[in-house]
Enzyme design. Structure first.
Site, short mmCIF file in Angstrom:
data_model
loop_
_atom_site.label_atom_id
_atom_site.label_comp_id
_atom_site.label_asym_id
_atom_site.label_seq_id
_atom_site.Cartn_x
_atom_site.Cartn_y
_atom_site.Cartn_z
N LYS A 25 0.88 -1.05 -0.23
CA LYS A 25 0.14 0.19 0.10
C LYS A 25 0.76 1.23 -0.13
CE LYS A 25 -2.63 -0.49 3.59
NZ LYS A 25 -3.88 -0.35 4.72
N LYS A 70 2.72 2.15 2.50
CA LYS A 70 2.58 2.76 4.06
C LYS A 70 3.66 2.16 4.57
CE LYS A 70 -1.75 4.55 4.57
NZ LYS A 70 -2.71 4.76 5.75
#
Ligand code: C2G
Length: 152
Positions: A44, A46
Site C-alpha cells: 500500500k 505505507k
C-alpha cells in the site's frame, strides 16, 4: 446478529480511528477489523511505526472491536465477507466508491472521516522534535532556571 467488517492500518491509533470504529460498531452487533499486515502495508506504500502485532493488539483492546484479523491483500474482502457472514462492509469516505464492487456481497457504507487528525500529520509533528529543537528547548529552560535561581 448483524456483522460489520472494516479494514485499515491503524498506526499511531488516534481519535479519528476510534470514532470510525465506534460508529461502525453502532451499525450492528459484531465488528471485525482487518488490520493491514506490515507486508501488505508496503504494497500500500505505507510504512507504519508500530508492527502488525502491536497494531492488532491495540485495535483488539478496544471495547467496540469484537475480532481482529490480518489484512494480507486487496482481494481477501470478498472471501472474508462470506467466511464471517458479514452484513455491512464499512470504511472512511476517503475510499468513497472504491469498494462498490462488494455491494454484490453485502451492504457497503462510507462514513465521514474525523477532520484534522491523521497518522501522517502526527508523524510530521513528531519528526519535528529533532536535536536542534531539543537544544533550543533546553536553552530556553536553562534561561528560566537562571531567572528562578536569581529570584531565590
Ligand atoms: N479515519 C477517519 N478519520 C481520520 C483518519 C482515519 O475516520 N481522521 C478512518 C479511515 O477513513 C479508515 C480508518 O480510519 O476507515 C483507518 O484508516 P487508515 O489506518 O489510514 O487505513 P488505510 O490505510 O486507509 O487502510 O483495505 C483498506 C485499507 O486497508 C484501508
Amino acid at each position: 446478529m448483524k456483522t460489520i467488517i472494516t479494514y485499515g492500518t491503524f498506526d499511531l491509533l488516534h481519535i479519528g480511528h476510534i470514532n470510525m470504529l465506534e460508529r461502525l460498531r453502532a451499525l450492528g452487533d459484531r465488528l471485525i477489523v482487518g488490520v493491514s499486515t506490515d507486508e501488505f502495508n508496503s504494497i500500500k506504500g505505507k510504512n507504519s511505526l508500530y508492527s502488525y502485532a502491536d497494531r492488532a493488539k491495540i485495535v483488539g483492546a478496544l471495547r467496540c472491536v469484537d475480532e481482529v484479523i490480518p489484512e494480507n491483500d486487496w482481494q481477501q474482502k470478498c472471501t472474508d465477507i462470506e467466511k464471517y457472514s458479514v452484513d455491512i462492509f464499512g470504511i472512511g469516505a476517503d475510499w468513497q466508491g472504491k469498494f462498490d464492487d462488494l455491494m454484490s456481497h453485502c451492504e457497503v457504507v462510507y462514513l465521514p472521516r474525523t477532520p484534522s487528525i491523521s497518522t501522517t500529520n502526527l508523524k510530521k509533528i513528531l519528526s519535528k522534535i529533532d536535536d536542534t529543537s531539543i537544544k533550543k528547548i533546553k536553552q530556553g529552560l536553562d534561561g528560566v532556571l537562571d531567572i528562578v535561581k536569581a529570584l531565590e
